[in-house]
Enzyme design. Structure first.
Site, PDB file in Angstrom:
ATOM      1  N   SER A 199       0.851  -1.196   0.000  1.00 19.49           N
ATOM      2  CA  SER A 199       0.000   0.000   0.000  1.00 19.49           C
ATOM      3  C   SER A 199       0.890   1.251   0.000  1.00 19.49           C
ATOM      4  O   SER A 199       1.752   1.378  -0.856  1.00 19.49           O
ATOM      5  CB  SER A 199      -0.946  -0.042   1.197  1.00 19.49           C
ATOM      6  OG  SER A 199      -1.949   0.929   1.082  1.00 19.49           O
TER       7      SER A 199
ATOM      8  N   ASP B  90      -8.599  -6.551  -4.840  1.00 23.42           N
ATOM      9  CA  ASP B  90      -8.211  -5.237  -4.299  1.00 23.42           C
ATOM     10  C   ASP B  90      -8.754  -4.157  -5.228  1.00 23.42           C
ATOM     11  O   ASP B  90      -8.317  -4.027  -6.365  1.00 23.42           O
ATOM     12  CB  ASP B  90      -6.687  -5.161  -4.214  1.00 23.42           C
ATOM     13  CG  ASP B  90      -6.191  -3.840  -3.634  1.00 23.42           C
ATOM     14  OD1 ASP B  90      -7.029  -2.949  -3.342  1.00 23.42           O
ATOM     15  OD2 ASP B  90      -4.962  -3.709  -3.474  1.00 23.42           O
TER      16      ASP B  90
ATOM     17  N   HIS C 142      -7.888  -5.279  -0.502  1.00 20.44           N
ATOM     18  CA  HIS C 142      -6.600  -4.583  -0.328  1.00 20.44           C
ATOM     19  C   HIS C 142      -5.812  -5.142   0.860  1.00 20.44           C
ATOM     20  O   HIS C 142      -4.592  -5.217   0.823  1.00 20.44           O
ATOM     21  CB  HIS C 142      -6.882  -3.094  -0.125  1.00 20.44           C
ATOM     22  CG  HIS C 142      -5.643  -2.249  -0.062  1.00 20.44           C
ATOM     23  ND1 HIS C 142      -4.749  -2.175  -1.107  1.00 20.44           N
ATOM     24  CD2 HIS C 142      -5.149  -1.451   0.927  1.00 20.44           C
ATOM     25  CE1 HIS C 142      -3.761  -1.344  -0.775  1.00 20.44           C
ATOM     26  NE2 HIS C 142      -3.975  -0.913   0.455  1.00 20.44           N
TER      27      HIS C 142
END
Length: 394
Positions: free
Chosen positions: A160, A331, A364
């Site tokens: 991320s 995601d 995610h």
């Protein structure tokens, strides 16, 4: 002779602290201002070898921190946020690698951020804290790595926002990063992602207790100031939805009711997913600072290392890193097309880059969770890098 279990934890770890910038050696920020004092909180796992060539830097995501593995005490109920991946016999094998995890600049877990004391005023910075960028965060990490006596890392890895940092490292310090792992990340935020961050910030700043970012209670204050907990909780709840997939939410909650047998026909909590999000929000405000949320999401918005073709060529010239880019099929915060966008940029500049997509219902957040195929690929990449650099044998 005894052997440590292959999947053992790194055990009890002690947070470490260091001051890296001071009045005479300030940190120059991308926004043009200076920070005259920067403290950094970090943890390490494993042993730095004699050649100082086995160091792996872990870069954490928005709400993460330096506590990536192990426990701070025997009474801790939960280990660090990436404990499943860091330890003897794990992908980040601490029998081989020296793993470093630091808390990001602008955060609220020991590294200088908005809740820190401004040496010029003796008061918390609040919104007087300067704007920061991913490049600034990486600049502080670079100072920490050099402080530890390491001139060249074995790899930089992040998921991320941590993936943005791993990419920034490869661009800013090309001779220090032979390998870069970028997981569930993107080379820039889309308008949709910027919009999510903007709404989250508005939720915080609209809280009646935000008070222009001045809500800290200092030792000796006669009363305790209220914090913008409702706004921060709302920001977290909205963001958390984007970290999960529709499939994952459905499989976990469906339309199951929470502690009731029938609909309330009111605005009480009816559904289990409502209760879950409320819990996520209320838990988050106990450990995170609202001002840090503002600054770090803004740093993510600003991240854009390849704004045009000419800049892209300039930024990638001299980059030596071997890249591993990884994504997950559910995601939608940073979907696979964003990872492929980065892969195309790297390939156009003839950079060595491997891409892998994994299937997971976890959205995610999948990069944080156990996943055998993902673990194997990550571990294999790191092992090959270690063998190439150190000459070690598996």
């Amino acid at each position: 002779m005894t052997h440590e279990p292959l999947t053992a934890s790194v055990g009890i770890v002690t947070p470490q602290h260091v001051r890296l910038f001071g009045a005479s050696t300030p940190l120059q920020l991308d926004g043009g201002t200076l920070l005259h004092s920067v403290d950094v909180s970090y943890e390490t796992y494993g042993t730095l070898n004699q050649e100082r060539s086995n160091a792996v830097l872990i870069c954490h995501a928005l709400s993460g921190n330096a506590h990536a593995a192990g426990y701070h005490s025997k009474d801790d109920k939960r280990p660090g946020w990436w404990d499943h991946y860091i330890g003897p016999g794990k992908p980040f094998d601490t029998n081989r690698y020296f793993v470093i995890a630091s808390n990001n600049l602008g955060g609220c877990d020991g590294t200088t951020g908005p809740s820190s004391i401004d040496p010029a005023t003796g008061m918390p910075y609040g919104l007087n804290f300067p704007m920061i960028t991913i490049g600034d965060i990486v600049r502080v990490q670079h100072a920490l790595v050099r402080q530890l006596g390491i001139e060249r890392l074995m790899a930089v890895v992040g998921g991320s926002m941590g993936g943005m940092q791993a990419l920034q490292w490869a661009l800013d310090y090309p001779h220090m990063v032979p390998a870069s792992v970028i997981i569930a990340a993107a080379p820039r935020l889309t308008a949709q992602n910027i919009a999510f961050n903007a709404v989250a910030r508005q939720a915080i700043m609209a809280d009646p207790h935000f008070n222009g970012g001045d809500y800290y209670t200092l030792p000796g204050d006669p009363t305790t100031k209220a914090r913008p907990e409702s706004g921060l909780a709302l920001a977290r709840m909205m963001a958390h939805i984007t970290y999960l997939s529709e499939q994952g939410l459905h499989e976990r909650f469906g339309r199951r009711l929470q502690d009731r047998d029938a609909l309330s026909y009111g605005f009480e909590t009816d559904f289990a997913v409502e209760s879950y999000l409320s819990y996520q929000g209320s838990s988050f405000v106990k450990r995170f600072d609202a001002n840090s949320y503002l600054y770090i999401t803004k740093a993510m918005d600003y991240f854009d290392p390849f704004p045009d073709a000419e800049t892209t060529v300039q930024r990638l010239t001299g980059v030596e890193s071997h890249f591993l880019v990884m994504s997950f099929d559910t995601d939608w915060r940073f979907d696979t097309s964003r990872s492929k966008e980065l892969v195309r940029i790297l390939h156009r500049s003839l950079k060595d880059c491997t891409f892998q997509e994994f299937s997971s219902p976890a959205g995610h957040d999948a990069f944080l969770l156990p996943h055998p195929s993902y673990e194997k690929s990550l571990g294999s990449f790191l092992l090959r890098t270690w063998q190439s650099i150190t000459g070690g044998q598996a």
